[in-house]
Scaffold this motif. Structure first.
Motif, PDB file in Angstrom:
ATOM      1  N   SER A 162      47.222  45.152  45.764  1.00 57.66           N
ATOM      2  CA  SER A 162      46.433  45.762  44.701  1.00 57.66           C
ATOM      3  C   SER A 162      47.271  45.978  43.440  1.00 57.66           C
ATOM      4  CB  SER A 162      45.853  47.089  45.197  1.00 57.66           C
ATOM      5  OG  SER A 162      45.160  47.740  44.171  1.00 57.66           O
TER       6      SER A 162
ATOM      7  N   ASN B  70      46.851  44.061  39.807  1.00 61.62           N
ATOM      8  CA  ASN B  70      46.718  44.823  38.561  1.00 61.62           C
ATOM      9  C   ASN B  70      47.752  44.362  37.537  1.00 61.62           C
ATOM     10  OD1 ASN B  70      44.499  46.412  39.266  1.00 61.62           O
ATOM     11  ND2 ASN B  70      45.777  47.997  40.162  1.00 61.62           N
TER      12      ASN B  70
ATOM     13  N   ASP C 112      42.844  45.958  34.357  1.00 61.58           N
ATOM     14  CA  ASP C 112      43.266  45.947  35.758  1.00 61.58           C
ATOM     15  C   ASP C 112      42.595  44.776  36.471  1.00 61.58           C
ATOM     16  OD1 ASP C 112      40.614  46.764  36.175  1.00 61.58           O
ATOM     17  OD2 ASP C 112      41.175  48.850  36.490  1.00 61.58           O
TER      18      ASP C 112
ATOM     19  N   GLN D  84      40.248  44.773  38.686  1.00 59.40           N
ATOM     20  CA  GLN D  84      38.794  44.908  38.753  1.00 59.40           C
ATOM     21  C   GLN D  84      38.150  44.311  37.500  1.00 59.40           C
ATOM     22  OE1 GLN D  84      37.300  48.841  39.520  1.00 59.40           O
ATOM     23  NE2 GLN D  84      35.187  48.234  39.199  1.00 59.40           N
TER      24      GLN D  84
ATOM     25  N   TRP E 125      38.432  40.399  37.740  1.00 59.61           N
ATOM     26  CA  TRP E 125      37.458  39.789  38.650  1.00 59.61           C
ATOM     27  C   TRP E 125      36.034  39.949  38.134  1.00 59.61           C
ATOM     28  CZ3 TRP E 125      39.417  36.240  41.349  1.00 59.61           C
ATOM     29  CH2 TRP E 125      40.672  36.365  41.929  1.00 59.61           C
ATOM     30  N   GLN E 126      35.737  41.049  37.461  1.00 60.54           N
ATOM     31  CA  GLN E 126      34.398  41.242  36.901  1.00 60.54           C
ATOM     32  C   GLN E 126      34.126  40.234  35.798  1.00 60.54           C
ATOM     33  OE1 GLN E 126      31.934  43.512  38.046  1.00 60.54           O
ATOM     34  NE2 GLN E 126      30.798  42.013  36.852  1.00 60.54           N
TER      35      GLN E 126
END
Length: 58
Positions: free
Chosen positions: A26, A30, A40, A42, A45-46
């Protein structure tokens, strides 16, 4: 973000940070995401998910 993320560079940087740097997966993801201008992993990937679903740059 207008630059298209480099998936290969992301994966390579995350792997190096994880295995050579001793970071968790993780933390390594990041770090790799921030290296490409994302807040980051997230957000990274979004962005990719939105691109795939919409078939156009966000």
């Amino acid at each position: 973000m207008t630059q298209i993320p480099d998936i290969e560079a992301f994966e390579e940087r995350a792997a190096i940070a994880e295995y050579d740097g001793g970071l968790s997966r993780s933390e390594a993801e990041n770090l790799a995401a921030r290296g490409q201008g994302f807040a980051d992993a997230q957000a990274y990937w979004q962005w990719l998910a939105d691109y795939v679903v919409n078939r156009r740059l966000p």
